[in-house]
Design an enzyme around this catalytic site. Sequence first.
Site, short mmCIF file in Angstrom:
data_model
loop_
_atom_site.label_atom_id
_atom_site.label_comp_id
_atom_site.label_asym_id
_atom_site.label_seq_id
_atom_site.Cartn_x
_atom_site.Cartn_y
_atom_site.Cartn_z
N GLY A 85 0.84 -1.21 0.00
CA GLY A 85 0.00 0.00 0.00
C GLY A 85 0.86 1.24 0.00
CB ALA A 86 4.39 1.64 -0.86
NE ARG B 273 -3.79 7.01 -3.49
CZ ARG B 273 -3.75 6.09 -4.46
NH1 ARG B 273 -3.66 4.80 -4.15
NH2 ARG B 273 -3.82 6.44 -5.72
CG ASN C 296 0.10 0.77 4.97
OD1 ASN C 296 -0.38 1.38 5.92
ND2 ASN C 296 0.02 1.24 3.72
CB SER D 262 -7.92 0.24 12.55
OG SER D 262 -8.90 1.19 12.92
CE1 TYR E 76 -9.85 -0.90 7.75
CE2 TYR E 76 -10.61 0.02 9.85
CZ TYR E 76 -9.65 -0.07 8.85
OH TYR E 76 -8.49 0.65 8.96
CB ALA F 180 -14.59 -8.58 11.89
CB ALA F 181 -10.67 -7.57 8.48
CE LYS F 182 -6.78 -2.32 9.04
NZ LYS F 182 -5.54 -2.53 8.27
#
Length: 273
Positions: free
Chosen positions: A11-12, A14, A85, A147, A160, A162-164
Site C-alpha cells: 500500500g505504498a 500513497r 499496510n 486500527s 473492517y 473484524a478483519a483488523k
Amino acid sequence: MLDGRVAVVTGAARGIGQATAALLAEHGAKVVCADLDGDALKQTVELIGGNGVAVAADLTDPAAPGEVVGRAVAEYGQLDIVVNNAGYTWDGIFHKMSDEQLTAMLEIHLAVPFRLLRAAAPVLREAAKRDAAEGREVFRKVVNVTSIAGTMGNVGQANYSAAKAGLIGLTKTLAKEWGPLKINVNAVAFGFVETRLTAATADAGTFERGERSIQLGIPEQVRERAKAGIPLGRAATPAEAAGGIFLLCTPWSDFVHGQVLTVAGGQAEGMTS
Ligand SMILES: NC(=O)c1ccc[n+]([C@@H]2O[C@H](COP(=O)([O-])OP(=O)(O)OC[C@H]3O[C@@H](n4cnc5c(N)ncnc54)[C@H](O)[C@@H]3O)[C@@H](O)[C@H]2O)c1
C-alpha cells in the site's frame, strides 16, 4: 539506522504506506513498494530515489505476495522488514452489510498479510537460522497495520474492525512462533490519520474493486466529531503515522514483541477489553 536492511511496504502508493516507505528509505533501507496503483506507485519510487523498486500488483491475487517477496530477493538478495499496510474501507451499517463487504475486508486486511508473511517465511526463517548458526543475533521486523476500530470497535465498520482484530490475532501468534528466530512481530493501531480513507466523503474518491466503485471517506460531521475525541486535537499526518511503524522497524524496539502500539493521539473512546 537501517543501512543494509531491505523492507517490503504494501500500500505504498500513497497515504501511510508512502510515508513509511519514505521514512524507511531516509534511514537507509531499500524498500520494495507494492501497490495496486502502478501510476501512483511511480511517485513513491521517485520520492525515495534509488532506494527502492515498485511492484504493481493486486495483493488479493494469491500469486502476488510471492511475487513481492521474490522481487525483494531478486533485487537485493534479502528481506528484513515487512510492513503490511495495504487496505481500504467499505463501510456500512451492520444489518445491511453484504457478504461481499465482509469477505472483501477479510481478504485485504487479514488474508493478504497472512499470505505475504507466509511467502516471506522461508526467506526470513532461513536468514535467521543462518545468523544463529554463525553466532549472530540479528532482529528482523514485521509490522502489521491495524486500527483502533479493531481494538475498540467503530460504528459502520463491522467488517473492517473484524478483519483488523483478526490481524492482531495473527500478530500475536506469529510473535510466539517467530520469537525464537528473533523476528519481532508487532502491530500498530491507528486512530484518525488524514488520508483519502478519512477525507470528507465529497473529496475522498472511490476504490475500484472489479466492477465495483466503493466510496471512500467519511461524512464531514463524523470527521469533526472524531477530532473532538482526540486529546491532541487533530488527526495525524501520514508522516506521523509512519513514525509509529518506523519505531517498530528500528533496533530500539528489539525487545518490543507481540504488541499493539496505539498511534491515535490519545483517542481512547470505546471498549478496550
Ligand atoms: N487513515 C486512517 O485513519 C487509518 C486508520 C486506521 C488504520 N488505517 C489503515 O492504514 C492502512 C493504510 O491506509 P491509508 O489511510 O494510508 O489509505 P490510502 O488509501 O491512502 O492507502 C492505501 C493504499 O493501499 C492500496 N491497496 C488497497 N488495496 C490493495 C490491493 N488489493 N493490492 C495492493 N494495494 C492495495 C491502495 O491502492 C492505496 O494506495 C490501511 O490498512 C488502513 O486500514 C488507516
